[in-house]
Design a protein around this motif. Structure first.
Motif, PDB file in Angstrom:
ATOM      1  N   THR A 134       0.861  -1.170   0.000  1.00 53.48           N
ATOM      2  CA  THR A 134       0.000   0.000   0.000  1.00 53.48           C
ATOM      3  C   THR A 134       0.899   1.222   0.000  1.00 53.48           C
ATOM      4  O   THR A 134       2.083   1.114   0.315  1.00 53.48           O
ATOM      5  N   ASP A 135       0.349   2.375  -0.365  1.00 57.11           N
ATOM      6  CA  ASP A 135       1.194   3.570  -0.429  1.00 57.11           C
ATOM      7  C   ASP A 135       0.611   4.685   0.431  1.00 57.11           C
ATOM      8  O   ASP A 135      -0.336   4.477   1.193  1.00 57.11           O
ATOM      9  N   ASP A 136       1.196   5.873   0.301  1.00 58.29           N
ATOM     10  CA  ASP A 136       0.789   7.009   1.136  1.00 58.29           C
ATOM     11  C   ASP A 136      -0.672   7.404   0.952  1.00 58.29           C
ATOM     12  O   ASP A 136      -1.295   7.948   1.867  1.00 58.29           O
ATOM     13  N   VAL A 137      -1.209   7.153  -0.240  1.00 61.99           N
ATOM     14  CA  VAL A 137      -2.585   7.573  -0.510  1.00 61.99           C
ATOM     15  C   VAL A 137      -3.572   6.409  -0.426  1.00 61.99           C
ATOM     16  O   VAL A 137      -4.727   6.545  -0.806  1.00 61.99           O
ATOM     17  N   GLY A 138      -3.104   5.252   0.055  1.00 63.00           N
ATOM     18  CA  GLY A 138      -4.004   4.127   0.268  1.00 63.00           C
ATOM     19  C   GLY A 138      -4.269   3.282  -0.956  1.00 63.00           C
ATOM     20  O   GLY A 138      -5.295   2.592  -1.021  1.00 63.00           O
ATOM     21  N   ARG A 139      -3.368   3.304  -1.932  1.00 66.09           N
ATOM     22  CA  ARG A 139      -3.537   2.464  -3.121  1.00 66.09           C
ATOM     23  C   ARG A 139      -3.015   1.066  -2.788  1.00 66.09           C
ATOM     24  O   ARG A 139      -1.825   0.861  -2.617  1.00 66.09           O
ATOM     25  N   ASP A 140      -3.920   0.103  -2.693  1.00 66.52           N
ATOM     26  CA  ASP A 140      -3.599  -1.238  -2.221  1.00 66.52           C
ATOM     27  C   ASP A 140      -3.383  -2.215  -3.368  1.00 66.52           C
ATOM     28  O   ASP A 140      -3.985  -2.096  -4.436  1.00 66.52           O
ATOM     29  N   TYR A 141      -2.530  -3.195  -3.082  1.00 69.25           N
ATOM     30  CA  TYR A 141      -2.440  -4.373  -3.948  1.00 69.25           C
ATOM     31  C   TYR A 141      -2.224  -5.579  -3.038  1.00 69.25           C
ATOM     32  O   TYR A 141      -1.382  -5.552  -2.136  1.00 69.25           O
ATOM     33  N   TYR A 142      -3.002  -6.629  -3.292  1.00 68.68           N
ATOM     34  CA  TYR A 142      -2.901  -7.853  -2.495  1.00 68.68           C
ATOM     35  C   TYR A 142      -3.031  -9.045  -3.420  1.00 68.68           C
ATOM     36  O   TYR A 142      -3.884  -9.068  -4.313  1.00 68.68           O
ATOM     37  N   ALA A 143      -2.163 -10.015  -3.219  1.00 71.87           N
ATOM     38  CA  ALA A 143      -2.211 -11.222  -4.046  1.00 71.87           C
ATOM     39  C   ALA A 143      -1.775 -12.424  -3.222  1.00 71.87           C
ATOM     40  O   ALA A 143      -0.934 -12.314  -2.314  1.00 71.87           O
ATOM     41  N   ILE A 144      -2.364 -13.558  -3.563  1.00 72.15           N
ATOM     42  CA  ILE A 144      -2.018 -14.838  -2.950  1.00 72.15           C
ATOM     43  C   ILE A 144      -1.406 -15.704  -4.039  1.00 72.15           C
ATOM     44  O   ILE A 144      -1.950 -15.805  -5.149  1.00 72.15           O
ATOM     45  N   ASN A 145      -0.272 -16.297  -3.741  1.00 71.84           N
ATOM     46  CA  ASN A 145       0.517 -17.006  -4.740  1.00 71.84           C
ATOM     47  C   ASN A 145      -0.065 -18.382  -5.064  1.00 71.84           C
ATOM     48  O   ASN A 145      -0.029 -19.295  -4.240  1.00 71.84           O
ATOM     49  N   ALA A 146      -0.600 -18.519  -6.276  1.00 67.28           N
ATOM     50  CA  ALA A 146      -1.159 -19.810  -6.702  1.00 67.28           C
ATOM     51  C   ALA A 146      -0.081 -20.873  -6.845  1.00 67.28           C
ATOM     52  O   ALA A 146      -0.382 -22.072  -6.846  1.00 67.28           O
ATOM     53  N   ASP A 147       1.184 -20.443  -6.963  1.00 68.77           N
ATOM     54  CA  ASP A 147       2.292 -21.381  -7.145  1.00 68.77           C
ATOM     55  C   ASP A 147       2.976 -21.738  -5.829  1.00 68.77           C
ATOM     56  O   ASP A 147       4.042 -22.355  -5.833  1.00 68.77           O
ATOM     57  N   ALA A 148       2.382 -21.343  -4.709  1.00 67.52           N
ATOM     58  CA  ALA A 148       2.960 -21.684  -3.405  1.00 67.52           C
ATOM     59  C   ALA A 148       2.902 -23.190  -3.183  1.00 67.52           C
ATOM     60  O   ALA A 148       1.945 -23.859  -3.606  1.00 67.52           O
ATOM     61  N   ASN A 149       3.903 -23.707  -2.515  1.00 67.87           N
ATOM     62  CA  ASN A 149       3.953 -25.130  -2.194  1.00 67.87           C
ATOM     63  C   ASN A 149       3.182 -25.354  -0.894  1.00 67.87           C
ATOM     64  O   ASN A 149       3.749 -25.322   0.197  1.00 67.87           O
ATOM     65  N   LEU A 150       1.879 -25.575  -0.993  1.00 60.86           N
ATOM     66  CA  LEU A 150       1.030 -25.689   0.187  1.00 60.86           C
ATOM     67  C   LEU A 150       1.353 -26.917   1.023  1.00 60.86           C
ATOM     68  O   LEU A 150       1.354 -26.859   2.262  1.00 60.86           O
ATOM     69  N   GLU A 151       1.606 -28.032   0.371  1.00 60.35           N
ATOM     70  CA  GLU A 151       1.824 -29.279   1.112  1.00 60.35           C
ATOM     71  C   GLU A 151       3.007 -29.187   2.054  1.00 60.35           C
ATOM     72  O   GLU A 151       3.023 -29.815   3.113  1.00 60.35           O
ATOM     73  N   SER A 152       4.008 -28.375   1.702  1.00 52.58           N
ATOM     74  CA  SER A 152       5.189 -28.273   2.545  1.00 52.58           C
ATOM     75  C   SER A 152       4.907 -27.554   3.854  1.00 52.58           C
ATOM     76  O   SER A 152       5.721 -27.575   4.775  1.00 52.58           O
ATOM     77  N   LEU A 153       3.732 -26.917   3.965  1.00 49.97           N
ATOM     78  CA  LEU A 153       3.415 -26.135   5.152  1.00 49.97           C
ATOM     79  C   LEU A 153       2.840 -26.973   6.283  1.00 49.97           C
ATOM     80  O   LEU A 153       2.708 -26.489   7.405  1.00 49.97           O
ATOM     81  N   LEU A 154       2.493 -28.210   6.005  1.00 51.80           N
ATOM     82  CA  LEU A 154       1.758 -29.015   6.971  1.00 51.80           C
ATOM     83  C   LEU A 154       2.485 -29.193   8.292  1.00 51.80           C
ATOM     84  O   LEU A 154       1.850 -29.311   9.342  1.00 51.80           O
ATOM     85  N   ASP A 155       3.827 -29.219   8.277  1.00 50.64           N
ATOM     86  CA  ASP A 155       4.560 -29.432   9.514  1.00 50.64           C
ATOM     87  C   ASP A 155       5.158 -28.142  10.065  1.00 50.64           C
ATOM     88  O   ASP A 155       6.019 -28.185  10.941  1.00 50.64           O
TER      89      ASP A 155
END
Length: 266
Positions: A33-54
């Motif tokens: 986000t910046d000084d004037v509130g211009r936001d950007y948000y993204a979630i990575n579709a290429d994240a390795n989810l299975e590795s997070l289990l432990d």
């Protein structure tokens, strides 16, 4: 990018990630986000989810804010005991604890609309950072955050667009320089990247307000040397270590006492 004339635009960054994976697959989400509130948000579709289990912290504090479903196996009934054994027995038990557990995207989740491939996130951020004036990137304990940002281009500066910042300003360092040990409590959702980025903006605004009132640590260090000349000679003649010792003393005083600059009457 909207910016005030004659000022450097500021962009505030936060990421969520798997600390064991420095590649782009370790990036879970990113918010700016910046000084004037211009936001950007993204979630990575290429994240390795299975590795997070432990990874207990990520599972308990980060995944609840992502559009994912954690399918828990029967072995989760004694989670606390399993975690204790996990720390002692290592990889073999880790594989056992993960058995029967999976993570998958929840396409019905309202935040699933933020899920996009890493390549698209990189393209979006290239546009976000594009500006006539190079922005100042600001993060909180942000060494990992800027590395995760750069991982979208393989951490290859030669391939990274010119507008993407190569350096950042750390809010914790700014606070230490002002002798401020505690920042305001965060009101948003911690460990959701965009909320954390917005908090970084609020914390930075707070530090700027404090800076306008407090004596800068470097100025106080010079005053200490002038009025308590433990070491003789002008400030400019001191060694780097001697100046550092005075600065450390100044920061300790600022952290313990409310030392403000005296306003001269006109």
């Amino acid at each position: 990018m909207t910016e005030a004339c004659g000022t450097t635009p500021r962009i505030f960054l936060d990421t969520e990630f798997d600390p064991r994976d420095m590649s782009v697959s370790g990036l879970l989400s990113i918010g700016v986000t910046d000084d004037v509130g211009r936001d950007y948000y993204a979630i990575n579709a290429d994240a390795n989810l299975e590795s997070l289990l432990d990874h207990t912290f990520v599972v308990e504090h980060v995944l609840p804010h992502l559009p994912v479903i954690v399918n828990r196996g029967a072995t989760d009934a004694s989670t606390t005991g399993a975690r204790g054994l996990l720390r002692r027995w290592g990889r073999r038990l880790r594989r056992w604890w993960r058995r029967g557990r999976t993570i998958e995207w929840d396409t019905s989740h309202p935040h699933y609309r933020y899920v996009r491939p890493a390549e698209q996130i990189a393209a979006d951020l290239e546009q976000y950072f594009h500006a006539p004036t190079a922005p100042e990137l600001i993060a909180y304990f942000g060494a990992q955050d800027i590395c995760r940002l750069h991982s979208l281009w393989g951490s290859n500066w030669a391939e990274m667009p010119a507008g993407v910042p190569r350096k950042f300003t750390d809010l914790r360092v700014l606070a230490d320089q002002l002798g401020i040990s505690e920042l305001p409590e965060q009101q948003g959702t911690a460990h959701r990247a965009l909320d954390d980025a917005r908090y970084n903006r609020e914390a930075h605004d707070y530090l700027l307000r404090q800076k306008a009132q407090l004596v800068p640590a470097d100025d106080l260090a010079r005053q200490l040397h002038q009025h308590l000349p433990v070491i003789s000679g002008a400030w400019e003649s001191l060694t780097c270590q001697q100046r550092s010792d005075y600065r450390v003393a100044a920061r300790k005083l600022l952290a313990q006492y409310d030392i403000r600059a005296r306003r001269e009457e006109v």
